[in-house]
Enzyme design. Structure first.
Site, PDB file in Angstrom:
ATOM      1  N   ARG A 175      -6.482   1.657  -3.712  1.00 59.59           N
ATOM      2  CA  ARG A 175      -5.640   1.291  -3.107  1.00 59.59           C
ATOM      3  C   ARG A 175      -5.445  -0.021  -3.060  1.00 59.59           C
ATOM      4  O   ARG A 175      -6.422  -0.952  -3.296  1.00 59.59           O
ATOM      5  CB  ARG A 175      -5.683   1.545  -1.487  1.00 59.59           C
ATOM      6  CG  ARG A 175      -7.095   1.260  -1.066  1.00 59.59           C
ATOM      7  CD  ARG A 175      -8.211   2.406  -1.240  1.00 59.59           C
ATOM      8  NE  ARG A 175      -8.225   3.805  -1.061  1.00 59.59           N
ATOM      9  CZ  ARG A 175      -7.984   4.245   0.147  1.00 59.59           C
ATOM     10  NH1 ARG A 175      -8.285   3.427   1.305  1.00 59.59           N
ATOM     11  NH2 ARG A 175      -7.656   5.526   0.201  1.00 59.59           N
ATOM     12  N   ASP A 224      -9.429  -1.606   7.869  1.00 58.49           N
ATOM     13  CA  ASP A 224     -10.181  -0.740   8.911  1.00 58.49           C
ATOM     14  C   ASP A 224     -10.807  -1.346  10.124  1.00 58.49           C
ATOM     15  O   ASP A 224     -11.479  -2.356   9.818  1.00 58.49           O
ATOM     16  CB  ASP A 224     -11.180   0.224   8.328  1.00 58.49           C
ATOM     17  CG  ASP A 224     -10.680   1.304   7.213  1.00 58.49           C
ATOM     18  OD1 ASP A 224      -9.750   1.671   7.396  1.00 58.49           O
ATOM     19  OD2 ASP A 224     -11.518   1.345   6.183  1.00 58.49           O
ATOM     20  N   ARG A 283       1.023  -1.195   0.012  1.00 59.24           N
ATOM     21  CA  ARG A 283       0.046  -0.037   0.045  1.00 59.24           C
ATOM     22  C   ARG A 283       0.766   1.335   0.068  1.00 59.24           C
ATOM     23  O   ARG A 283       1.663   1.392   0.683  1.00 59.24           O
ATOM     24  CB  ARG A 283      -0.863  -0.233   1.134  1.00 59.24           C
ATOM     25  CG  ARG A 283      -1.550   1.263   1.523  1.00 59.24           C
ATOM     26  CD  ARG A 283      -3.138   1.215   1.621  1.00 59.24           C
ATOM     27  NE  ARG A 283      -3.609   2.745   1.803  1.00 59.24           N
ATOM     28  CZ  ARG A 283      -4.577   2.864   2.522  1.00 59.24           C
ATOM     29  NH1 ARG A 283      -5.058   2.157   3.217  1.00 59.24           N
ATOM     30  NH2 ARG A 283      -4.968   4.154   2.519  1.00 59.24           N
ATOM     31  N   ASP A 285      -6.951  -1.812   1.942  1.00 60.20           N
ATOM     32  CA  ASP A 285      -7.346  -1.088   3.085  1.00 60.20           C
ATOM     33  C   ASP A 285      -7.936  -1.829   4.336  1.00 60.20           C
ATOM     34  O   ASP A 285      -8.950  -2.724   3.835  1.00 60.20           O
ATOM     35  CB  ASP A 285      -8.332  -0.133   2.427  1.00 60.20           C
ATOM     36  CG  ASP A 285      -8.703   0.924   3.410  1.00 60.20           C
ATOM     37  OD1 ASP A 285      -7.977   1.331   4.423  1.00 60.20           O
ATOM     38  OD2 ASP A 285      -9.685   1.984   2.828  1.00 60.20           O
TER      39      ASP A 285
HETATM   40  N1  ROI Z   1     -15.276   2.414  -2.172  1.00 58.92           N
HETATM   41  C1  ROI Z   1     -15.449   1.017  -2.244  1.00 58.92           C
HETATM   42  N2  ROI Z   1     -16.561   0.573  -3.185  1.00 58.92           N
HETATM   43  N3  ROI Z   1     -15.037   0.322  -1.314  1.00 58.92           N
HETATM   44  C2  ROI Z   1     -14.079   0.776  -0.480  1.00 58.92           C
HETATM   45  O1  ROI Z   1     -13.432  -0.108   0.262  1.00 58.92           O
HETATM   46  C3  ROI Z   1     -13.520   2.082  -0.806  1.00 58.92           C
HETATM   47  N4  ROI Z   1     -12.651   2.410   0.277  1.00 58.92           N
HETATM   48  C4  ROI Z   1     -12.290   3.673   0.361  1.00 58.92           C
HETATM   49  C5  ROI Z   1     -12.930   4.838  -0.824  1.00 58.92           C
HETATM   50  C6  ROI Z   1     -11.959   5.520  -1.540  1.00 58.92           C
HETATM   51  C7  ROI Z   1     -13.625   5.715  -0.005  1.00 58.92           C
HETATM   52  N5  ROI Z   1     -14.029   4.157  -1.543  1.00 58.92           N
HETATM   53  C8  ROI Z   1     -14.107   2.795  -1.442  1.00 58.92           C
HETATM   54  O2  ROI Z   1     -11.486   4.045   0.984  1.00 58.92           O
END
Ligand code: ROI
Length: 166
Positions: free
Chosen positions: A100, A105, A91, A103
């Site tokens: 990315r 979270d 990343r 991610d």
């Molecule tokens: N959009 C989708 N569909 N899934 C994500 O995990 C995701 N993550 C993000 C942003 C860029 C806001 N958009 C996303 O961080």
């Protein structure tokens, strides 16, 4: 022992030694790293979902999932570990809300409410995001936020347009 819920997302392939690692493989690799930690017990993993990108510019669809885990790590220790997995998997933090490779979270950590520089709990944008709530509701439909809002009820208010369970 704490109960935590994690959101996973990827929409970019990483190039590892000349091989392309697709978003699904990014998620599987991250799940392997999670379960290999001695102080993390991966309890449930949702299906993978293909979801249209939320955010600026032209981006590929994402693959999203959610996981339930038990852990002895504190919230910030867990965050450190998630960020180390993100870094291992290539990343690059560049533009906010940009594409990315991976991610990870923390969505919820027990019913903890906190707001510090590095970590806000519950995740501040999970209430309105179908790509977070759909996989989370699949694994724990009766789950509620600390303010009493039920996640399945929140999901009913989200657009599910273009979200496909794989
Ligand atoms: N959009 C989708 N569909 N899934 C994500 O995990 C995701 N993550 C993000 C942003 C860029 C806001 N958009 C996303 O961080």
């Amino acid at each position: 022992m704490a109960l935590a819920y994690i959101g996973l997302g990827s929409n970019l392939s990483d190039n590892v030694d000349g091989h392309i690692v697709a978003p699904q493989a990014q998620l599987n690799k991250a799940l392997n790293s999670l379960s290999s930690h001695r102080q993390i017990n991966l309890v449930t993993v949702s299906s993978f979902y293909q979801t249209p990108p939320i955010g600026p510019g032209e981006q590929a669809d994402y693959i999203n999932a959610a996981a339930k885990l038990e852990t002895q790590l504190t919230p910030l220790q867990l965050l450190d570990y998630l960020q180390s997995i993100e870094q291992q998997q290539g990343r690059v933090r560049n533009i906010r809300w940009g594409a990315r490779t991976l991610d990870l979270d923390i969505l919820l950590y027990n019913q903890l409410v906190q707001d510090c520089d590095r970590l806000t709990l519950p995740h501040p944008r999970m209430r309105e995001r179908g790509f977070v709530l759909a996989p989370l509701t699949e694994i724990e439909p009766q789950l509620s936020l600390p303010n009493g809002e039920n996640i399945a009820a929140l999901l009913a208010n989200c657009s599910m347009q273009g979200i496909v369970k794989l």
